[in-house]
Structure formats: structure tokens, C-alpha cells
Design an enzyme around this catalytic site. Structure first.
Site, mmCIF file in Angstrom:
data_model
loop_
_atom_site.group_PDB
_atom_site.id
_atom_site.type_symbol
_atom_site.label_atom_id
_atom_site.label_comp_id
_atom_site.label_asym_id
_atom_site.label_seq_id
_atom_site.Cartn_x
_atom_site.Cartn_y
_atom_site.Cartn_z
ATOM 1 N N SER A 366 -33.686 -26.361 -18.453
ATOM 2 C CA SER A 366 -34.760 -27.279 -18.092
ATOM 3 C C SER A 366 -34.959 -28.323 -19.192
ATOM 4 C CB SER A 366 -36.035 -26.476 -17.821
ATOM 5 O OG SER A 366 -37.053 -27.271 -17.278
ATOM 6 N N ASP A 427 -32.484 -27.050 -7.057
ATOM 7 C CA ASP A 427 -33.337 -27.188 -8.235
ATOM 8 C C ASP A 427 -33.835 -28.631 -8.349
ATOM 9 O OD1 ASP A 427 -34.528 -27.218 -10.714
ATOM 10 O OD2 ASP A 427 -32.851 -26.300 -11.775
ATOM 11 N N HIS A 520 -35.632 -23.527 -9.606
ATOM 12 C CA HIS A 520 -35.468 -23.827 -11.026
ATOM 13 C C HIS A 520 -35.539 -22.578 -11.895
ATOM 14 C CE1 HIS A 520 -35.401 -26.423 -14.508
ATOM 15 N NE2 HIS A 520 -36.586 -26.016 -14.919
#
Length: 542
Positions: A366, A427, A520
Site C-alpha cells: 500500500s 484492489d 486491498h
């Protein structure tokens, strides 16, 4: 107003020649989207009447006023709504920042209360016995929300890691350690490290030393001058304490209940580095390389010849607007020494000097993935080539875009086949910030993409690169429903290591409404690497 429209049209016609930046001949070139500069009425005026002047309140640029209006007016109407959504999302995040933080504390506490007392029945039993265990934050037993979503800590292919000279093998130069898409053991190490980065230092040290049989170097809480807090977190490990072959640097990613992290992911502000390209301003701030409240600070930190951490002497030699900052920066030198870029570079230099045969890898999930690729980017910019010669690879997972196409071309020339960007299915975060002709955010390098069946493809860009659009709504939600059903069967299909607990299942249920957010989670990234088809090392298909 008619005269202003003429400027807008002329600017739009020349946008392609200026790489998306309209006007602005000063040394500093930047664009900052500021949700706090306008209100919901301004957004309504723009939404209902198309009032560019109301919309322009949210944008600060290095241009004059006419240049700013030209830039905003030059945005295609079908793309402006993306900026509006970004502003609305960031306004909502700002309003709920504290409640979100408190929710995070409560969720963390309840999850640890359950886990440390043997789940619900054990909790009730301990209450009646008077032996209730109260979780204490920042201890070895306190696990993060991410850790409760996916509790796996052991490396998947530890034997292959040993054969690859990670965790006690021989010299890396003898052929074991290879950073490539075929090295699943190394990818698994990077992904588990990226997941582990969400934990506190005590948990990380315990797992690195006791489960991975590696050497924990240190955990750093680094200063973000824009947020005015130590909000960038990174840890460093070696495969062994002496004569190490591998140094791994891992940045923490977007925390689920951190409004500042999510706001950074949805931010469209950039700073242009001469001869390199436009770079996401929030990620520069997270590395400690500037502050949007004083854009000249980016110029100071990103000077090519500013290669040493010597705050006093270098500032005195700076020109223009950075010269006036010498006293303020010098007075904050202790905070600057705690910023992520300078901290990691300093420690990495010492480790590479100590371990003569070691190569280093940078990784993160991320936001952590964005910082992982930003770090070597700045090393190249500042001509730290002795360090870059020891770079073995950069592995990122669910990473947002960090800059424009020019930046990508610059870095592709320096990283060649050392940068591997992993994306799972739908995602949302790798599709941020929005990729359009105005903001010009582009991924670079090769994308290793996994669909919801964990089938692997190598491509330049993941499918549905901007995520938004009515035609994607039904497929996204249908896929989320499939992922929920799949999660209930994983333990039966692949064994107990893949069984998902109730909290992970709850995240899947939330994914029915927010599919891009649930996708995610690190769980599917770990599964993708472990269950995905073994890729051929050759990349001829590209």
C-alpha cells in the site's frame, strides 16, 4: 469572464506540449489540491452550474491566478468529477479523523482482548475466574488489525530461502540470491515483511528473530513535517547478524483506521523535480523531503548536489527561496534527522559498509509500497550510486502511483529488471491517484497481476486502471461475492494455513459494499504469491 475563457482554451491547446503543466516559469513547479480551501457550497456551485472559479478555490499552483484558472479549466469535464470525489473523500476523512482513530483503538483492543483470552468462550471463562487478561499496547502480545485479518507469520518456503542464501546460506555472489519474478521464496519474504510492518517493534523483533531466524536491526518512527507527527514507520532486518548477504528495508503501509494515510492515497498534489518528472507530494512528505506549507522545502531536499545530511552548511549555499529557510530548518535539525529518507539512508550505508557481501531489498504494501519505490528514486536523483549498486530489488504490493510518465521513464532506465509491482485483482489503491491527462499519474515497470482465481499475468498496467465507472459496478460486486464464498472454502481446498477466521470473513462481507477496499487486504496478496502459478523467469511475453 470571457477573457478568462480565452486563456483557458489557449492553455488546453498547449497542454500536451507542457506535459500537463500550464504556465509557471518559476523554479518551483507544483500543484496542491486543498480540500480545506473551499466549502461544500463551492462544490455545489461547480456541480450545478459548472462554476470554474468556485472549483479553483481548491487548487494552489506555482502559477499566477490566470495560470491557475487555465489549468483547472483545461481539465476535461468528464475528469473533473474525479477531483471532486477526491475533495469530498478527503473532507469526509478530515471530519471523521478522530472518530476513525478512536474506532481503531477500540477494534484493536477488542480483537486483542478476545485473542489473548482464548476467544469469546475463553473471555467469559476468564471473567468469571477473575483471570481476565487486559491487552497492553506496544507489547509482544499485542497484534494489529492487519495481523488479525491474516495471522500467518511463518515463511512459506523457508528451505528455498536457505538455499537462496537468505537466513544462513553462503555468499550471495555464488548464485543463490536472485531478485526476479521467479523467486517465490523471496517474494513471500517481502510480502510477509510488508504485512509484519503493521505491527509494533516488539512483535516484529520476535517474529524476525524467532520465526524467521534472521536478525532484527531496528524499527524507526520517522517524522512527517506536514502532519507534524512521527507517522512514517519502517524497519530493517538482515538475514544474519554477521557477514549478512541480505538487508531488507520495509515501510509500513496504509493503516485501516488512519485518516491521514487514506487522505494521502486520495491526494492528487504533485511537485515537479527538474529533469525527473512530477512526483506525488504526499509521498515526498512521508519520506521527510518537504512540506506543502512551504513548497520551497521540496526544492532544498531534492537538490541533486545535496547528498549529505549536513543541514547548516548546505542551506547556506542554497539559492532563491530556500536560502530564507536556513534558520528554520537548522532549528529543526533534530526532527529532520528523524525523517525516513535520511534515517534509512544513513543506517543502510552503515550496514552495507559492515556487510561487504550484502545486497539490499526495499519492500512495502500500500502506502509502504509507494515509499519503497520512492526511496531508490530519490537515491538515484541524489546520485547515491554506490548505494544503488548494492540494490537487489524493489518489491511492492498494492502500491499507488507515485508520479508521471516522465518519472517512470527515468526510473525504468535505472532499475531495469529490479522493480516488481504486485497487484491483486480489484484492489482500489493501485488505481490511485486517478490516471488522466491532467494529473498524469502513471505506473511504470512490470505489473505482476493476479485475478480472483490467483491466476497470474504480467502486463504493463492492471485491468480497469482507473477503477471508476458504471460499467464496472456489477462485475466488482459479483467478484466480491465470489471472494466471500471462496474464503469459506479456502481451508478445505488448500489446508489449514489458508483457513480464514471470522474477522477476515467480516472484511469480505464489507467488501460486498466496498470491493476495492477489501481486495486491498494482505490476505489475498499472500495467497497470490503462494498459490499463483509459477512464472517463467523469462519475460519474452513483454
Amino acid at each position: 469572464m470571457a477573457q478568462r475563457k480565452v486563456h483557458v482554451n489557449e492553455a488546453a491547446d498547449s497542454a500536451s506540449d507542457s506535459d500537463g503543466f500550464i504556465g509557471g516559469d518559476s523554479g518551483l513547479r507544483y500543484l496542491i489540491v486543498k480540500p480545506e480551501n473551499g466549502g461544500m457550497r463551492d462544490l455545489m456551485r461547480y456541480t450545478v452550474r459548472g462554476d470554474i472559479e468556485s472549483f479553483a478555490k481548491f487548487v494552489e499552483t506555482s502559477n499566477d491566478d490566470e495560470g491557475k484558472f487555465a489549468l483547472v479549466g483545461g481539465v476535461a469535464p468528464d475528469h473533473r468529477w474525479v477531483i471532486v470525489i477526491s475533495i469530498v473523500v478527503r473532507k469526509i476523512l478530515a471530519c471523521f479523523a478522530k472518530p476513525l482513530e478512536w474506532t481503531g483503538y477500540l477494534v484493536d483492543f477488542l480483537l486483542n482482548l478476545l485473542s489473548q483470552n482464548g476467544d469469546l468462550l475463553g473471555l467469559i471463562y476468564n471473567i468469571f475466574r477473575g483471570t481476565l487478561v487486559i491487552p497492553r499496547r506496544d507489547t509482544e502480545a499485542f497484534i494489529s488489525t492487519i495481523g488479525h485479518l491474516d495471522g500467518r507469520v511463518d515463511l512459506y518456503k523457508s528451505q528455498e530461502l536457505a538455499e537462496a542464501n537468505i537466513g544462513g546460506g553462503s555468499v550471495a555472489g555464488e548464485g543463490g540470491l536472485r531478485a526476479n519474478m521467479g523467486n517465490r521464496a523471496l517474494m513471500d519474504l517481502c510480502m510477509l515483511a510488508s504485512k509484519l510492518a503493521y505491527e509494533n517493534a516488539h512483535v516484529i523483533k520476535s517474529i524476525v528473530n524467532n520465526h524467521w531466524n534472521m536478525h532484527f536491526v531496528d524499527f524507526y518512527n520517522c517524522w512527517n513535517d506536514f502532519q507534524k507527527q512521527e507517522s512514517t514507520h519502517v524497519f530493517i532486518i538482515c538475514d544474519k547478524p554477521k557477514d549478512a548477504n541480505l538487508v531488507l528495508v520495509c515501510f509500513r503501509g496504509t493503516e485501516p483506521f488512519d485518516a491521514d494515510d487514506w487522505s494521502t492515497d486520495f491526494d492528487y498534489s504533485w511537485y515537479e523535480i527538474p529533469n525527473l518528472g512530477k512526483v506525488h507530494m504526499g509521498f515526498l512528505e512521508a519520506l521527510g523531503l518537504g512540506n506543502r506549507l512551504e513548497p520551497a522545502t521540496f526544492h532544498y531536499h531534492l537538490q541533486v548536489n545535496n547528498t549529505q545530511l549536513s543541514f547548516g552548511a548546505e542551506i547556506g549555499s542554497s539559492k532563491g527561496s530556500t536560502k530564507s529557510m536556513s534558520s528554520s530548518i537548522a532549528s529543526d535539525s533534530e526532527k529532520l534527522e528523524k525523517t525516513a529518507y535520511y534515517t534509512v539512508r544513513s543506517k543502510l550505508t552503515d550496514l552495507l559498509r559492515e556487510h561487504k557481501n550484502a545486497k539490499f531489498i526495499v519492500t512495502g504494501h500500500s502506502l509502504g509500497g509507494a515509499l519503497a519505490i520512492m526511496f531508490p528514486t530519490v537515491l538515484v536523483l541524489k546520485q547515491q550510486m554506490e548505494i544503488m549498486k548494492r540494490l537487489e530489488g524493489v518489491y511492492t504490493f498494492g502500491q499507488p502511483r507515485i508520479g508521471n510518465r516522465q518519472l517512470g521513464r527515468f526510473m525504468e532506465a535505472h532499475l531495469v529488471q529490479k522493480y516488481f509491482r504486485v497487484v491483486y485483482c480489484n484492489d482500489l489503491v493501485p488505481r490511485l491517484p486517478y490516471d488522466d491527462k491532467t494529473f498524469l499519474y502513471k505506473h511504470f515497470g512490470v505489473c505482476l497481476y493476479y485475478n480472483s482465481l490467483y491466476m497470474e499475468k504480467r502486463m504493463k498496467e492492471e485491468p480497469n486502471r482507473n477503477f471508476f465507472g458504471i460499467r464496472y459496478l456489477i462485475p466488482l460486486h459479483l467478484n466480491a461475492a465470489w471472494e466471500l464464498f471462496r474464503s469459506l472454502t479456502m481451508g478445505y481446498m488448500y489446508g489449514p494455513d489458508y483457513k480464514e477466521g471470522w474477522f477476515s470473513t467480516l472484511a469480505r462481507v464489507i467488501g460486498l459494499a466496498l470491493p476495492g477496499i477489501s481486495a486491498h487486504c494482505p490476505t489475498d496478496y499472500v495467497n497470490s504469491i503462494r498459490l499463483g502459478e509459477e512464472p517463467s523467469i523469462q519475460m519474452s511475453s513483454l
